[in-house]
Design an enzyme around this catalytic site. Structure first.
Site, PDB file in Angstrom:
ATOM      1  N   VAL A   1      42.330  44.474  43.537  1.00 25.35           N
ATOM      2  CA  VAL A   1      42.566  45.511  44.538  1.00 25.35           C
ATOM      3  C   VAL A   1      42.923  46.799  43.803  1.00 25.35           C
ATOM      4  O   VAL A   1      43.929  46.861  43.083  1.00 25.35           O
ATOM      5  CB  VAL A   1      43.698  45.130  45.511  1.00 25.35           C
ATOM      6  CG1 VAL A   1      43.847  46.205  46.588  1.00 25.35           C
ATOM      7  CG2 VAL A   1      43.415  43.769  46.151  1.00 25.35           C
ATOM      8  N   ASP A   2      42.080  47.807  43.970  1.00 25.22           N
ATOM      9  CA  ASP A   2      42.317  49.110  43.333  1.00 25.22           C
ATOM     10  C   ASP A   2      41.881  50.202  44.299  1.00 25.22           C
ATOM     11  O   ASP A   2      41.072  51.063  43.971  1.00 25.22           O
ATOM     12  CB  ASP A   2      41.557  49.204  42.012  1.00 25.22           C
ATOM     13  CG  ASP A   2      41.987  50.416  41.193  1.00 25.22           C
ATOM     14  OD1 ASP A   2      43.028  51.019  41.513  1.00 25.22           O
ATOM     15  OD2 ASP A   2      41.262  50.771  40.235  1.00 25.22           O
ATOM     16  N   ALA A   3      42.414  50.145  45.503  1.00 24.19           N
ATOM     17  CA  ALA A   3      42.038  51.077  46.562  1.00 24.19           C
ATOM     18  C   ALA A   3      43.160  52.087  46.758  1.00 24.19           C
ATOM     19  O   ALA A   3      44.263  51.725  47.181  1.00 24.19           O
ATOM     20  CB  ALA A   3      41.768  50.328  47.867  1.00 24.19           C
TER      21      ALA A   3
END
Length: 339
Positions: free
Chosen positions: A202-204
């Site tokens: 997750v890299d949002a």
């Protein structure tokens, strides 16, 4: 080797109990959330695919600016540095945040240090059969995993179709064999999928903060439900605000174990259930996979970036029915850090 984080307060940190949200309020909030993201997803579908437009900056604009596009979700800027690197930024006016740095001449180059640290999952994952990332940006992390392990079936999920267009047009990141690109809100994508993964990253981010609905206990419980036995989740966290403490508490409420890796301004959190990973076994797996795949960034060296950050062990997990106003302070804290 990475260990559970050291709390700012004295005493041993104990994993927080997984909160049980009130059924009625949680259901109402999830319905509202689903409605909002479905509208966004429908708009995204309508916007993608679409006729390609050349994104060229106006003459006399900012030095190095080669493209600007206003999407439904972002003001997107692409710059070219004098050293040939591309920089992808989101923002408006002076509030711009670097999302990706790309070397167009080397698809395996990860110029941003924390993206190198995110590859540590290649040592933790029970197998390298399928993986996913929520948040594409310039596609560096996703593309590195895809090209480094050709048999790995990789799915990248991106809300903004224009971000995907920029990644394709300028950085060469696009759907191909064993690389799927989903234009959809990451949480909606998870709830619609029955697939399980060895690794979910997750890299949002939107500017300096993670979208609220992607940083709650319920979201991470959804992530956990889409992992294979022994599977792991990886979250990139910006640690300079009070939200780092809440992020640790939130992810820790959904998983049994958290390991931390240095990202030079960011912290990479590896989350997983089951027994604590044995450092010697991790090193053994890293060495075997390094020998097999020849990773550009040696897995055995990436493992050495593990450390124990300080955090408040008494921080409360974030949930769908608790909106953290601390988000409003994130931009000011970021700007103070840059000044």
């Amino acid at each position: 080797m990475a260990k559970s984080g050291r709390a700012k307060t004295s005493g041993q940190k104990t994993p927080p109990e997984k909160p049980r949200a009130a059924t009625g309020s949680r259901a109402a909030i999830l319905i509202a959330l689903a409605g909002a993201v479905v509208v966004a997803a429908v708009l995204g579908v309508l916007l993608w695919p679409q006729p390609r437009t050349e994104l060229v900056a106006e003459t006399g604009s900012e030095p190095g600016l080669i493209a600007r596009i206003e999407s439904l979700y972002n003001d997107i800027y692409v710059y070219k540095r004098t050293n040939g690197q591309y920089v992808l930024s989101f923002g408006a006016e002076r509030l711009r945040y670097t999302e990706s740095v790309v070397n167009p001449d080397d698809e395996l180059d990860l110029p941003v240090y924390y993206t190198q640290s995110m590859t540590v999952g290649l040592a933790y994952a029970p197998a390298l059969e399928n993986a996913a990332i929520i948040g594409l940006g310039g596609g560096r992390t996703a593309w590195y995993h895809h090209k480094s392990v050709p048999d790995l079936h990789f799915t990248a999920v991106e809300l903004d179709p224009q971000v995907a267009q920029v990644a394709d047009q300028f950085f060469g990141v696009k759907a191909e064999e064993n690389f799927d690109l989903e234009i959809l809100d990451g949480r909606v994508w998870l709830t619609k999928s029955d697939e399980t993964y060895d690794l979910i990253m997750v890299d949002a981010y939107r500017g300096p903060f993670v979208p609220f609905h992607l940083l709650t206990t319920e979201f991470y419980e959804e992530v956990a439900s889409h992992l294979k036995p022994g599977g792991i989740a990886i979250q990139n966290v910006e640690p300079s605000t009070m939200l780092f403490d809440s992020a640790v508490a939130t992810i820790g409420a959904a998983f049994d174990n958290l390991d931390f890796y240095e990202g030079r301004g960011n912290i990479v959190i590896v989350a997983y259930d089951g027994p604590k990973r044995d450092p010697a076994e991790l090193r053994r797996i890293a060495a075997e996979r390094q020998a097999e795949y020849g990773f550009r960034y040696d897995l055995t060296q990436i493992l050495e970036r593990g450390y124990e950050p300080e955090f408040d062990a008494d921080a409360e997990p974030l949930t769908d029915d608790f909106a953290p106003v601390e988000y409003l302070k994130a931009i000011d804290r970021h700007n103070q850090k840059q000044s």
